[in-house]
Design an enzyme around this catalytic site. Structure first.
Site, PDB file in Angstrom:
ATOM      1  CG  ASN A 147      37.842 -54.546 -30.962  1.00 15.64           C
ATOM      2  OD1 ASN A 147      38.648 -55.040 -31.744  1.00 15.64           O
ATOM      3  ND2 ASN A 147      36.914 -53.689 -31.347  1.00 15.64           N
ATOM      4  NE  ARG A 181      34.838 -55.756 -34.880  1.00 15.53           N
ATOM      5  CZ  ARG A 181      34.497 -54.496 -35.124  1.00 15.53           C
ATOM      6  NH1 ARG A 181      34.470 -53.632 -34.126  1.00 15.53           N
ATOM      7  NH2 ARG A 181      34.179 -54.113 -36.332  1.00 15.53           N
ATOM      8  CG  HIS A 186      32.528 -52.404 -40.903  1.00 12.89           C
ATOM      9  ND1 HIS A 186      32.734 -51.442 -41.872  1.00 12.89           N
ATOM     10  CD2 HIS A 186      33.609 -52.331 -40.086  1.00 12.89           C
ATOM     11  CE1 HIS A 186      33.870 -50.822 -41.658  1.00 12.89           C
ATOM     12  NE2 HIS A 186      34.420 -51.334 -40.573  1.00 12.89           N
ATOM     13  CG  HIS A 240      30.080 -49.259 -39.837  1.00 14.01           C
ATOM     14  ND1 HIS A 240      29.751 -49.732 -38.586  1.00 14.01           N
ATOM     15  CD2 HIS A 240      31.375 -48.849 -39.745  1.00 14.01           C
ATOM     16  CE1 HIS A 240      30.793 -49.609 -37.775  1.00 14.01           C
ATOM     17  NE2 HIS A 240      31.796 -49.082 -38.471  1.00 14.01           N
ATOM     18  N   GLY A 255      32.915 -44.706 -40.723  1.00 15.66           N
ATOM     19  CA  GLY A 255      33.902 -44.349 -39.713  1.00 15.66           C
ATOM     20  C   GLY A 255      35.268 -44.302 -40.368  1.00 15.66           C
ATOM     21  N   GLY A 257      37.045 -46.831 -40.872  1.00 10.30           N
ATOM     22  CA  GLY A 257      36.722 -47.864 -41.839  1.00 10.30           C
ATOM     23  C   GLY A 257      35.247 -47.721 -42.174  1.00 10.30           C
ATOM     24  NE  ARG A 287      40.998 -50.611 -43.628  1.00  9.90           N
ATOM     25  CZ  ARG A 287      40.065 -51.193 -42.886  1.00  9.90           C
ATOM     26  NH1 ARG A 287      38.886 -51.494 -43.411  1.00  9.90           N
ATOM     27  NH2 ARG A 287      40.285 -51.453 -41.619  1.00  9.90           N
ATOM     28  CG  ASP A 294      39.704 -36.989 -37.433  1.00  9.38           C
ATOM     29  OD1 ASP A 294      38.597 -36.471 -37.691  1.00  9.38           O
ATOM     30  OD2 ASP A 294      40.000 -37.442 -36.313  1.00  9.38           O
ATOM     31  CD  GLU A 335      30.990 -52.454 -34.612  1.00 17.38           C
ATOM     32  OE1 GLU A 335      31.438 -53.033 -35.615  1.00 17.38           O
ATOM     33  OE2 GLU A 335      31.538 -51.463 -34.079  1.00 17.38           O
TER      34      GLU A 335
END
Length: 391
Positions: free
Chosen positions: A8, A88, A177, A205, A207, A209, A238, A280, A378
């Site tokens: 990854n 990935r 994702h 999902h 996180g 992202g 983002r 965070d 994943e």
């Protein structure tokens, strides 16, 4: 014993895991970070042991060589036992709909799709080529984050643009994702002992992202991410959904190019931009006395609830709401807050089950929608997809 090595690759780091092919167990895992910078860190964990090394300015090429050298020197495995390497890749467009064996033509296709994931695809293609050089006799496979969402119905996949442009340039929601969302859907059905095709799911999902997906009739029905991973929920850095007219507005006001404004949306927005403090969630939650940190959290939660509510209506109701991802799995308070805001849909969380944080159902028996905590995996999903394609 035959094994699969998963890679990854990011812009300044590479994570990897080595799996037994037969029982899909993890043999070893590693991380290379701060590449091309002072104090590059190289780490491998295997069994109860850890190997670490620090070098200045470790290159991508050298990191790839070191991974293969060290897993042999440390007698973790022989090169002959690694039957394939899996990568990935974020954007596969509509071209890649399953795990795919990589050759030069396929790598060119990955690079051609870089407009959909400019921060990801070029680096992932580079690392496929690097691993081909380091292991020239070992087949390389790619698993695409977007492949699960190639089945989204057109009404949810396209934007309200001139249709000829949509067709000519492939402008649509590709979602990301997807490896995680597909795993979550299948694992949820397994845990409930029901066919996936019989369930209407909304999977979160959450996180750095973050994304939401809806699953219906065993297939992806909707995704919060769009043409690129930028859109949808508020994320770590983002912006998520933004009125596109803001792009030319900021270009004029800040004297920036379109690419520079998009960089601002991708790297300096989200939780970081709203709070002015951190990207965070742990920092944001711990500093709720700060008005901007509180605002960042409220915007983040509101976006989640807005998408869940929208998908609930589109699906005609939902059987299960699934929490996953680093933020979704590790923060009972967040799950409680989201579910409280969704109480109007009949969502009732069991406080004790939620606080316990175990995989499975965390809602009350009376809840009209089952709420589940399902830690995503994943890498395991990638291994299983690659195994299905091995010659």
């Amino acid at each position: 014993m035959p094994k699969i090595l998963l890679m990854n690759a990011g812009s300044s780091s590479v994570k990897w895991k080595l799996f037994e092919l037969t029982d899909e167990s993890v043999v070893a895992k590693g991380l290379v970070e701060r590449m091309l910078a002072p104090g590059s860190k190289f780490e491998i964990k295997y069994g109860d042991q850890t190997y670490q090394e620090t070098q200045d300015g470790l290159s991508y090429e050298k990191a790839a060589e070191m991974i293969i050298e060290k897993i042999q020197e440390l007698k973790i495995t022989s090169l002959a036992d690694i039957k394939c390497v899996g990568h990935r890749v974020v954007a596969g467009g509509t071209k890649f709909t399953q795990a795919t064996k990589m050759d030069q033509a396929a790598i060119k296709e990955v690079l051609a799709l870089s407009d959909h994931a400019p921060l990801h695809n070029p680096m992932e293609a580079k690392y496929i080529e690097l691993m081909q050089q380091v292991m020239p006799n070992t087949p390389q496979y790619a698993v695409f984050d977007s492949q699960f969402f190639t089945q989204i119905p057109e009404e949810n996949a396209i934007f309200s643009l001139p249709y000829e442009l949509t067709q000519k340039y492939g402008i649509r929601r590709y979602g990301e994702h997807g490896i995680s969302h597909e795993y979550l859907a299948q694992k949820t059905a397994e845990l409930l002992e029901k066919p996936l095709a019989d369930l209407k799911l909304i999977t979160l999902h959450l996180g750095s992202g973050s994304s939401v997906s809806a699953v219906k009739d065993g297939k992806a029905f909707a995704s919060s991410m769009g043409f690129t991973p930028l859109t949808g929920l508020t994320m770590g850095t983002r912006a998520g959904d933004v009125d596109p007219s803001i792009v030319p507005f900021l270009m004029k006001k800040l004297d920036k190019t379109a690419d520079e404004v998009l960089e601002l949306f991708n790297q300096k927005s989200g939780l970081l931009g709203l709070s002015g403090y951190s990207d965070d969630m742990r920092d944001i939650k711990a500093n709720q006395a700060d008005q901007r940190c509180k605002l960042a959290l409220d915007v983040y939660l509101n976006k989640i609830v807005s998408y869940v509510g929208s998908y609930f209506a589109q699906l005609g109701g939902a059987d299960v709401l699934v929490f996953a991802g680093g933020i979704g799995e590790n923060n009972p308070w967040l799950r409680a807050d989201v579910c409280q805001r969704l109480a109007c849909l009949g969502v009732q969380l069991d406080q004790e089950l939620n606080e316990a944080g175990h995989e499975g159902v965390i809602s009350t028996e009376n809840s009209k929608v089952k709420v589940m905590l399902v830690p995503t995996n994943e890498e395991l999903a990638m291994v299983q997809q690659i195994k299905a394609q091995l010659d």
